[in-house]
Design a protein around this motif. Structure first.
Motif, mmCIF file in Angstrom:
data_model
loop_
_atom_site.group_PDB
_atom_site.id
_atom_site.type_symbol
_atom_site.label_atom_id
_atom_site.label_comp_id
_atom_site.label_asym_id
_atom_site.label_seq_id
_atom_site.Cartn_x
_atom_site.Cartn_y
_atom_site.Cartn_z
ATOM 1 N N GLU A 65 0.841 -1.196 0.000
ATOM 2 C CA GLU A 65 0.000 0.000 0.000
ATOM 3 C C GLU A 65 0.880 1.252 0.000
ATOM 4 O O GLU A 65 1.933 1.269 0.638
ATOM 5 C CB GLU A 65 -0.904 0.011 1.232
ATOM 6 N N PRO A 66 0.461 2.311 -0.715
ATOM 7 C CA PRO A 66 1.285 3.539 -0.774
ATOM 8 C C PRO A 66 1.642 4.096 0.598
ATOM 9 O O PRO A 66 2.762 4.577 0.809
ATOM 10 C CB PRO A 66 0.406 4.502 -1.572
ATOM 11 N N VAL A 67 0.698 4.051 1.549
ATOM 12 C CA VAL A 67 0.989 4.590 2.875
ATOM 13 C C VAL A 67 2.069 3.776 3.581
ATOM 14 O O VAL A 67 2.902 4.328 4.320
ATOM 15 C CB VAL A 67 -0.298 4.632 3.736
ATOM 16 N N GLU A 68 2.124 2.472 3.328
ATOM 17 C CA GLU A 68 3.167 1.632 3.912
ATOM 18 C C GLU A 68 4.515 1.903 3.260
ATOM 19 O O GLU A 68 5.557 1.875 3.918
ATOM 20 C CB GLU A 68 2.803 0.151 3.757
ATOM 21 N N ARG A 71 5.667 5.115 4.880
ATOM 22 C CA ARG A 71 5.940 4.952 6.305
ATOM 23 C C ARG A 71 7.264 4.243 6.548
ATOM 24 O O ARG A 71 8.022 4.606 7.458
ATOM 25 C CB ARG A 71 4.805 4.159 6.959
ATOM 26 N N HIS A 72 7.575 3.240 5.729
ATOM 27 C CA HIS A 72 8.789 2.451 5.946
ATOM 28 C C HIS A 72 9.910 2.810 4.976
ATOM 29 O O HIS A 72 10.986 2.216 5.038
ATOM 30 C CB HIS A 72 8.465 0.956 5.823
ATOM 31 N N GLY A 73 9.677 3.779 4.070
ATOM 32 C CA GLY A 73 10.722 4.177 3.130
ATOM 33 C C GLY A 73 11.162 3.049 2.226
ATOM 34 O O GLY A 73 12.360 2.834 2.027
ATOM 35 N N ILE A 74 10.196 2.320 1.655
ATOM 36 C CA ILE A 74 10.531 1.124 0.886
ATOM 37 C C ILE A 74 10.972 1.464 -0.528
ATOM 38 O O ILE A 74 12.007 0.983 -0.997
ATOM 39 C CB ILE A 74 9.322 0.165 0.859
#
Length: 203
Positions: A65-68, A71-74
Motif C-alpha cells: 500500500e502507498p501509505v506503507e 511509512r517504511h521508506g521502501i
C-alpha cells in the motif's frame, strides 16, 4: 540473501531493502550560455545512502500500500530527504529526478521487482548485487513481510561491508597517510609506465 520471515504463511510477499552507509551529494545543473557550458544551479543533498536497493517478490505497486511505502521508506528515493538551497517545488523535483537517473545508471540505487523467490510459501532467496564503489561500513537490511499490502513484520539485519587483503591496506594507507600515499603514487606511476614501455617495445 535467504531466510524465513517470522510468521510467514503461503500467499505472503517479501520485500528486502539494503541501505549503505550515508553520505552527502551535490548536484549541479549545466546549461549552454552564449555558446559556453556553465553551471547555472546546484542542490545539496545533506543525507543520502551510498547504496540503496529494493528486492521484492512482486511489483511494489501491487503488493505494498502507498501509505506503507512512505511509512517504511521502501521505494527508491522515499528515504532520501529533499535537497536544500532551492526555492520552488519544481526545482526540487528537477534535482530529485536527476539524482534518481544518475544513481540508477551507476547502480547506486536499484529496484529489483520480482527477484525474490519464495519456496514452500515462507522461505525466500534473492540475489543482491553490490556495486564496486560501495563505501565500507554497515548496511541496514530490513526484511518486510507483507500481506494484503500491509507490513506484518520487519526484522532488521546489519550487513558489515569491509575491504580485504591488499585492497584494505591500500584503502587504509590512503585514508590515514594521505601525503605519503600521494608521494608513493607519484613515484610508482612513472616506474609502471617505464616497465610497460620496456615490455611492449621488445622486438
Amino acid at each position: 540473501m535467504f531466510g524465513a520471515p517470522t510468521g510467514g504463511t503461503p500467499g505472503d510477499y517479501v520485500v528486502i531493502t539494503v541501505t549503505g552507509p550515508p553520505s552527502r551529494a551535490t548536484l549541479r545543473q549545466k546549461e549552454r550560455v552564449a555558446g559556453i557550458w556553465l553551471f547555472t544551479g546546484e542542490a545539496e543533498f545533506d543525507w543520502m545512502p551510498s547504496f540503496y536497493t529494493v528486492a521484492s517478490s512482486g511489483p511494489l505497486d501491487e503488493i505494498v500500500e502507498p501509505v506503507e511505502t512512505l511509512r517504511h521508506g521502501i521505494a527508491p528515493g522515499t528515504s532520501i530527504p529533499a535537497p536544500t538551497g532551492l526555492g520552488s517545488a519544481e526545482e526540487i523535483r528537477l534535482y530529485i529526478d536527476a539524482l534518481h537517473r544518475i544513481t540508477a545508471d551507476s547502480h547506486r540505487i536499484a529496484l529489483g521487482e520480482g527477484i525474490v523467490e519464495l519456496t514452500e510459501g515462507v522461505l525466500f532467496e534473492a540475489p543482491i548485487l553490490l556495486p564496486v564503489s560501495l563505501v565500507p561500513g554497515t548496511c541496514d537490511v530490513p526484511v518486510f513481510l507483507l500481506k494484503d499490502g500491509l507490513v506484518l513484520s520487519r526484522p532488521d539485519v546489519d550487513l558489515p561491508v569491509r575491504k580485504s587483503s591488499a585492497q584494505r591496506l591500500i584503502y587504509r594507507a590512503a585514508q590515514g597517510y594521505g601525503l605519503l600515499y600521494g608521494i608513493a603514487t607519484a613515484l610508482i606511476a612513472p616506474l609502471a609506465g617505464w616497465l610497460a614501455a620496456m615490455v611492449f617495445n621488445r622486438p
